[in-house]
Design a protein around this motif. Structure first.
Motif, PDB file in Angstrom:
ATOM      1  N   HIS A  39       6.428 -20.935 -20.030  1.00 37.74           N
ATOM      2  CA  HIS A  39       6.391 -20.984 -18.349  1.00 37.74           C
ATOM      3  C   HIS A  39       7.807 -20.899 -17.653  1.00 37.74           C
ATOM      4  CE1 HIS A  39       2.102 -22.018 -19.934  1.00 37.74           C
ATOM      5  NE2 HIS A  39       1.948 -21.437 -18.866  1.00 37.74           N
ATOM      6  N   VAL A  43       8.321 -18.507 -14.791  1.00 39.80           N
ATOM      7  CA  VAL A  43       8.654 -18.830 -13.496  1.00 39.80           C
ATOM      8  C   VAL A  43      10.076 -18.479 -13.010  1.00 39.80           C
ATOM      9  CG1 VAL A  43       9.181 -20.947 -11.945  1.00 39.80           C
ATOM     10  CG2 VAL A  43       6.976 -20.929 -13.363  1.00 39.80           C
ATOM     11  N   SER A  44      11.050 -18.501 -13.852  1.00 45.19           N
ATOM     12  CA  SER A  44      12.327 -17.948 -13.460  1.00 45.19           C
ATOM     13  C   SER A  44      12.263 -16.466 -13.276  1.00 45.19           C
ATOM     14  CB  SER A  44      13.390 -18.169 -14.614  1.00 45.19           C
ATOM     15  OG  SER A  44      13.280 -19.678 -14.815  1.00 45.19           O
TER      16      SER A  44
END
Length: 534
Positions: A39, A43-44
């Protein structure tokens, strides 16, 4: 990276720029370490993709409307080589993140050429430094394109920049300032790339060139069953070349009808020809033509595979679309282009969704979890980051049995030569303290791969030789007879100290230059206001 390779260390940051990894660490910290590895990466990557789209929107707005620019920004963020290849198939996060900086560099340079304002030079400096800290190969292949764009803008058919005299001297001053800022921005990143270049051959870089770059050419031997990757890249390249030909045809049609608008800077015929030539050259390169460009001693030999030029092609083709919407004011022509390009965009999106569906349809969520893979579990780096001449396999299923005896971190040091005994070992952030006794002297290896910079001292401060030993090339210290407490650390090699000085000096000069230009601009504005009042 002392924690990589199951705690045996890796020089990855000497070859792979650190900015993307640092961004992952920042995202992890913002979420207070509550996200899984997968995750954090997701997200990055989502934020990076959004940034690339927003920055391309800014760049496209120099030519096209808000609506067109927004669609182009989305297309850039979802471009197939960018998203499907770099992120989902190869996991090439550095290359994926490079898409953030490329449109920002062009936008900053373009705005400075138009307005001559210092703030755009400042943005250019940030973007160039960011690109060199993110992905060197992307910087190498996009550099000639931005140089050609600036030169053509200054000395081509576009005329002198607004707000400057038409004398060649003013253009030369702008060119000199752009070159100085770019050079100092590159110098600021020297702390990374100078050691990388100097120490390049200390790792297993032969793994980079196992397959000749000519063997990665496109448009030949197409077969989804025999070589699906090459076929996929060929499909992407063919579509982009088709779009380029279509756009050029629309432009020539408009010129024949005398309906071309040239009032917008950057939309001249010379610029259209430049963008077309860039795409055509990339097509020839990817086809395997002009192969001397990628042969030793050319630095482009390190490109590894020719499909990497799709980084340039995806940017240039979408830029051409924006330019055409500025150069062709006819509503009929614009509608025709919009329908054609939306159809192409839809085909590329459908292909990506289909490929991703096939990739993940037979896997559970747990199997898709990046953190569940052995490569991440043991922090295994690519084969080019292993010690030089170490006989490691590049395949994870073959590598782990090779490392089986050392995957257990309980034994941090052991005797590999002579007679002796290791008493105790302590480790802290890559520094080892080993208590060893030997009646006639011997060699003690630590559970870290050898790389230039390892130094060792005994309890009396005497330096001890460090070298690579065993078939795995572990860092090994030669100790004299007797009992010793040996401290082994990864020190700073001369090129690293020099690179720090270059970066510090470049940053200081860059700030001084930008500060001086800003001060001169304010002073000139104050003088003009005074004259107006008088």
């Amino acid at each position: 990276m002392p924690d990589a390779m199951a705690g045996m260390g890796s020089p990855a940051f000497y070859f792979y720029p650190p900015l993307a990894t640092m961004f992952f660490a920042l995202v992890d910290a913002v979420f207070m370490h509550r996200l899984s590895v997968a995750h954090v990466i997701g997200v990055s990557a989502f934020l990076m993709g959004m940034a690339s789209g927003v920055f391309f929107y800014w760049w496209a707005r120099n030519f096209a409307s808000v609506r067109v620019s927004a669609v182009l920004g989305l297309a850039f963020a979802l471009a197939p080589y960018h998203l499907l290849t770099d992120y989902y198939n190869r996991g090439a996060i550095g290359e994926y993140a490079a898409y953030v900086w490329i449109p920002l560099i062009f936008h900053a340079a373009h705005r400075y050429l138009i307005t001559a304002r210092v703030r755009w030079l400042s943005l250019l400096a940030v973007a160039v430094t960011g690109l060199f800290f993110t992905h060197l190969l992307s910087a190498m292949i996009i550099g000639p394109v931005i140089a050609a764009y600036i030169l053509l803008h200054l000395f081509g058919a576009t005329g002198a920049p607004a707000g400057t005299r038409h004398a060649a001297r003013s253009r030369l001053v702008m060119l000199a300032l752009l070159a100085a800022v770019a050079a100092l921005a590159v110098g600021t990143a020297a702390v990374y790339f100078l050691p990388a270049l100097q120490l390049f051959d200390a790792a297993n870089t032969a793994a980079l060139f196992v397959r000749p770059i000519g063997g990665t050419r496109l448009f030949t031997g197409l077969s989804m069953s025999a070589n699906p990757v090459v076929t996929r890249y060929t499909l992407f390249a063919s579509i982009y070349l088709f779009v380029t030909v279509y756009l050029v045809a629309e432009y020539l049609r408009a010129r024949r009808n005398a309906t071309v608008a040239t009032s917008c800077p950057g939309t001249s015929t010379a610029m259209v020809v430049m963008w077309t030539m860039v795409t055509a050259l990339c097509g020839l390169f990817m086809w395997g033509k002009l192969g001397f460009v990628f042969e030793a001693p050319s630095p482009y030999r390190s490109l590894q595979f020719l499909s990497r030029l799709l980084i340039v092609v995806e940017f240039v083709v979408l830029t051409m679309v924006a330019v055409m919407f500025a150069a062709l004011p006819s509503p009929v022509a614009r509608k025709r282009m919009a329908l054609m390009l939306l159809a192409v965009f839809a085909v590329l999106l459908a292909y990506q969704f289909s490929a991703l569906f096939k990739k993940f349809q037979h896997q559970t969520l747990a199997q898709n979890e990046v953190a569940m893979s052995q490569r991440v579990q043991y922090r295994i780096t690519p084969p080019e980051y292993y010690p030089k001449d170490a006989g490691f396999s590049a395949r994870i299923d073959e590598l782990l049995p090779q490392l089986a005896l050392r995957l257990d971190a309980s034994e941090q040091a052991w005797i590999v030569g002579g007679q002796g005994k290791v008493g105790s070992v302590s480790q802290n952030y890559g520094a080892f303290v080993v208590r060893v006794s030997s009646s006639d002297g011997g060699a003690v290896a630590i559970r870290q791969f050898y790389f230039p910079g390892w130094v060792a001292q005994d309890q009396d401060g005497r330096s001890l030789p460090v070298f690579a030993a065993t078939s795995f090339k572990f860092a090994t210290v030669q100790v004299p007879p007797g009992e010793h407490t040996v401290r082994i650390v990864r020190g700073e090699v001369p090129v690293e100290g020099f690179a720090k000085k270059v970066s510090a000096a470049s940053l200081a000069l860059l700030l001084l230059l930008l500060g001086t230009l800003a001060w001169q601009t304010q002073r000139q504005a104050a003088t003009r206001n005074t004259l107006k009042q008088d």
